[in-house]
Design a protein around this motif. Sequence first.
Motif, mmCIF file in Angstrom:
data_model
loop_
_atom_site.group_PDB
_atom_site.id
_atom_site.type_symbol
_atom_site.label_atom_id
_atom_site.label_comp_id
_atom_site.label_asym_id
_atom_site.label_seq_id
_atom_site.Cartn_x
_atom_site.Cartn_y
_atom_site.Cartn_z
ATOM 1 N N LEU A 30 0.833 -1.212 0.000
ATOM 2 C CA LEU A 30 0.000 0.000 0.000
ATOM 3 C C LEU A 30 0.865 1.260 0.000
ATOM 4 C CD1 LEU A 30 -2.797 -1.097 2.502
ATOM 5 C CD2 LEU A 30 -2.935 -0.970 0.007
ATOM 6 N N ALA A 60 -8.295 1.483 -1.792
ATOM 7 C CA ALA A 60 -7.076 1.991 -2.437
ATOM 8 C C ALA A 60 -7.395 2.665 -3.762
ATOM 9 C CB ALA A 60 -6.083 0.849 -2.643
ATOM 10 N N ILE A 114 -4.704 4.410 4.062
ATOM 11 C CA ILE A 114 -3.839 3.433 4.721
ATOM 12 C C ILE A 114 -4.088 3.437 6.228
ATOM 13 C CG2 ILE A 114 -1.439 2.867 5.298
ATOM 14 C CD1 ILE A 114 -0.674 3.796 2.484
#
Length: 200
Positions: free
Chosen positions: A91, A171, A191
């Motif tokens: 990520l 995301a 995140i």
Amino acid sequence: MVLSEKAQATRNRILVAGTKLFYLQGYNATGLDKIIKEAGTTKGNFYYHFKSKEALALATLDSQLTLILQALQEQVLSKHNSPLETLFGILNFMANKQKMQHREGYISGCYFGNFTLELSTVSDPIKKKVKNIFDQYTGLIESLLIEAKEAGEIPAHIDPATMSSIIMGQAEGAILLDKANQEPKNFDQSIQFIKQILST
């Protein structure tokens, strides 16, 4: 078919030119003449290597996926980190791509996401290609969540299959918002949100 060194160089120039223009302008706004001019080649050379603009687009998707997976392997997957650390490494890798684009002057977003938004309802080959790419991403995240669950890094009630889809959606949504705002901040917030979900 084995290409000569010169032919391979021409194909690579077309591939690079197509990737750049599709990324910055989108597929529909990028005419064949623009690609040929950017690549410094001829229409005949283009059709020698690619039967259509769509065929080039499919090749650029494959090329970008290969490059990203290679970079992920070198920068994240090859490290001896725990499954959860590896997941957040992936990520952070994605977030850093947004920040790098911003430093270069323009956030272009996710190459695969851009094609999904523009062409997944009008081109069956591209729809299948981007679905396969996102399935690979989601599958990688799911496998890491399974390992993290087995290692006791995340709560036992979390379902890896469901959570991997949620993380991918989170995301990609953050990437889209960063592109809309031309500011790389939503992904970092995303995140932190994912970290909170995985700790409760």
